[in-house]
Design an enzyme around this catalytic site. Structure first.
Site, PDB file in Angstrom:
ATOM      1  N   GLU A  80      79.701  42.856  -5.918  1.00 33.10           N
ATOM      2  CA  GLU A  80      80.728  42.984  -6.955  1.00 33.10           C
ATOM      3  C   GLU A  80      80.089  42.740  -8.312  1.00 33.10           C
ATOM      4  O   GLU A  80      80.429  43.375  -9.294  1.00 33.10           O
ATOM      5  CB  GLU A  80      81.851  41.980  -6.716  1.00 33.10           C
ATOM      6  N   SER A 138      82.225  35.902  -8.247  1.00 35.16           N
ATOM      7  CA  SER A 138      82.012  36.401  -6.886  1.00 35.16           C
ATOM      8  C   SER A 138      80.863  37.405  -6.870  1.00 35.16           C
ATOM      9  O   SER A 138      80.815  38.321  -7.686  1.00 35.16           O
ATOM     10  CB  SER A 138      83.281  37.072  -6.362  1.00 35.16           C
ATOM     11  N   ARG A 196      88.830  46.101  -7.654  1.00 36.39           N
ATOM     12  CA  ARG A 196      87.708  45.775  -8.547  1.00 36.39           C
ATOM     13  C   ARG A 196      86.986  47.033  -9.052  1.00 36.39           C
ATOM     14  O   ARG A 196      85.779  47.021  -9.299  1.00 36.39           O
ATOM     15  CB  ARG A 196      86.700  44.845  -7.842  1.00 36.39           C
TER      16      ARG A 196
END
Length: 302
Positions: free
Chosen positions: A295, A225, A174
Site C-alpha cells: 500500500e 500500513s 485505497r
C-alpha cells in the site's frame, strides 16, 4: 538543474532548495536528496513551477506530508514539489467544505468536528494531508474519501488542471484513477459533509484517535500500513500469525504493536525496508499462499 532552480527562485514560486534530503519530509524519516525541492507558496506558484518544469523538460513528482511513502536512498531525479502550507486554504459553506491539498487531515477533522460537521471522523490520527488522502482514497473504520468527496481539482502529468467528480475519480479500496490510469495529483478538494451534534462528533473522533494510538506504533517513524489487506484476510493478522512481529533487517523492524507496520527503529535505510518487505511477502506466500501487495508508495532512483 541550477539554471532551472534559478528561474524558479526568480519567479518567486515559494521555497526552492537544491539537494534537499527527503528524509526531512517523510514520516518514515527515510529518503535521499531531490535534485530540486520546491514548496510553492500558492496555487499560482504551483502553476508557475509546473510551467517552468515543462519548459526545461525535467521530471517532477509531488508529495504531501510524506506519509504512505518510501523514498529511495538515492533520492529522486528532477523536481520534487511539496504541497504544504501555501496550499492549505479552507472554506466552509454550510455542509460543503473546500480545502487545499496541503491542509493536514487531522487538523481538518478537528476543525470540522467543532463546527458540528460529520463525515471525517474516520480520519482521526491519519498523519497525511488532503491531497494524499484524495489521491489514495484514504480510509479507516469502514469509511473513506469516496464517501465524502464531491470533486477534486487535479494537476495532471502534462501540466493541465481539471476538476474531476467523485465518479470520475473511479475510487476503490485505497485506489483512484490518479495512481495508474490517469496519473495526477490533487491540488484542492470539495467535500460534502452532514450536520451533526458537535459533542457526539468530537467523541467519535477521540475514540478513533485513541484506538489508533493504542494499536499503532506512532512513537517510531513509520509510513502507515505497508500492505493492502488481501480481503477478506488482513495483512497485519497474517504477519502476526507467521511470527514476524519484531523481526528486523538492518534498522527496519516489523512493529511489535501491529504486524502491518514497519518502523524505522534504528537509522533504517530504504534498502532495509525493501528487504524486509520482500522477506515478509515471501514468508506469507509460502505459509498461506497469499500474495501481499504494498500500500505504501515506493518512489525514487533505483
Amino acid at each position: 538543474m541550477e539554471k532551472l532552480a534559478s528561474r524558479l527562485q526568480e519567479a518567486n514560486v515559494g521555497k526552492v532548495l537544491i539537494g534537499e534530503k527527503l528524509a526531512n519530509h517523510t514520516t518514515m524519516k527515510i529518503g535521499g536528496p531531490a535534485d530540486i525541492f520546491v514548496e510553492p507558496s500558492s496555487i499560482e506558484g504551483l502553476e508557475t513551477t509546473i510551467q517552468l518544469v515543462k519548459e526545461f523538460g525535467v521530471n517532477w513528482r509531488a508529495i504531501g506530508r510524506g506519509s504512505n511513502l518510501l523514498v529511495s536512498d538515492k533520492g529522486i531525479e528532477g523536481v520534487v514539489i511539496k504541497l504544504g502550507e501555501g496550499l492549505d486554504l479552507l472554506e466552509i459553506n454550510e455542509t460543503e467544505v473546500t480545502v487545499g491539498a496541503g491542509y493536514p487531515l487531522v487538523k481538518l477533522a478537528t476543525v470540522l468536528s467543532r463546527q458540528g460537521l460529520s463525515g471525517l471522523e474516520f480520519s482521526a490520527g491519519i498523519p497525511g494531508s488532503i491531497g494524499g488522502a484524495v489521491y489514495m482514497n484514504a480510509g479507516a473504520h469502514r469509511s473513506d474519501f469516496a464517501q465524502i468527496l464531491q470533486k477534486a481539482y487535479i494537476l495532471f502529468e502534462d501540466g493541465t488542471f481539471e476538476w474531476l467528480t467523485n465518479e470520475q475519480m473511479k475510487y476503490s479500496y485505497r485506489t483512484s484513477i490518479l495512481q495508474k490510469e490517469r496519473p495526477g495529483i490533487c491540488v484542492a478538494a470539495v467535500l460534502n459533509l452532514t450536520k451533526g451534534n458537535a459533542e457526539d462528533i468530537k467523541a467519535e473522533l477521540k475514540k478513533n484517535k485513541d484506538y489508533r494510538r493504542d494499536t499503532q506504533p506512532w512513537n517510531y517513524p513509520c509510513a502507515g500500513s505497508i500492505f493492502r489487506n488481501p480481503l477478506p484476510k488482513y495483512a497485519g493478522q497474517l504477519i502476526e500469525e507467521s511470527g514476524l512481529k519484531g523481526f528486523q533487517i538492518g534498522g527496519a523492524q516489523v512493529s511489535e504493536m501491529h504486524g502491518n507496520f514497519i518502523v524505522n527503529a534504528d537509522n533504517a535505510t530504504a534498502k532495509d525496508v525493501l528487504d524486509l518487505i520482500e522477506y515478509i511477502q515471501k514468508t506469507i506466500l509460502e505459509k498461506y499462499h497469499v500474495e501481499l501487495h504494498t500500500e505504501v508508495e515506493i518512489i525514487g532512483r533505483k
